[in-house]
Design an enzyme around this catalytic site. Sequence first.
Site, short mmCIF file in Angstrom:
data_model
loop_
_atom_site.label_atom_id
_atom_site.label_comp_id
_atom_site.label_asym_id
_atom_site.label_seq_id
_atom_site.Cartn_x
_atom_site.Cartn_y
_atom_site.Cartn_z
N VAL A 171 28.02 -14.86 33.39
CA VAL A 171 28.42 -14.23 32.13
C VAL A 171 27.58 -14.85 31.03
CG1 VAL A 171 30.77 -13.64 32.81
CG2 VAL A 171 30.30 -15.88 31.80
N SER A 172 27.58 -14.21 29.86
CA SER A 172 26.72 -14.66 28.77
C SER A 172 27.33 -15.75 27.90
CB SER A 172 26.35 -13.46 27.87
OG SER A 172 25.51 -12.56 28.56
#
Length: 211
Positions: free
Chosen positions: A70-71
């Site tokens: 995920v970012s």
Amino acid sequence: MAKYVSIGKAAEMLGVSTSTLRRWDESGKLIAERTPGGRRRYLTSEVATFNPLGLDRASLVRPTIAYARVSSHDQKTDLDRQVQVLEMYCASQGWQYEVIRDLGSGMSYRKKGLVDLIDRIVDGQVGRLVLTHKDRLLRFGAELVFAICEAKNVEVVIINQGDDRSFEEELASDVLEIVTVFSARMYGARSHKNKKLIDGVVQAVDDAAGA
């Protein structure tokens, strides 16, 4: 004298779970002999030459790596969801696996988990790579990693070939990150036109992310 190994040792040699071996035994794919006490024993020579998927033999004894990314930290729920999907899928296939969790932009090649993954692929330490979506690996350039996998006889499994619902949100975040880096330089030029342009782009990205 023929040499036999236990079901646990045979599973280790093949890189699969003992439940997979039991299933193969029942289906006749790899039949075990039984001890007087009913325990399964496998002929070592048969295990050593068994290749159920027609893959390079070396890839069967190398581990499966499942990769989740995920970012940002506030996407922990999404990361947990990815990991759960990967674990359920790998377990259902009878694979022995390891999950790499990563945090960072899909446009960055310097993420700790990604660097570790590529190093292990290049070193011949990975037999299979499993992803929920292609874009979990990299936003742009995933094909390059896949090419390395092909050269190293690493099987790539992408569970969901469709669109990732978080793609647009993460892409907007990635674009905003790029804009932020360059905006500092453009603001430094004290150009009213540059400031107005940057403000417009940032607003457009924010609007797209919130749509």
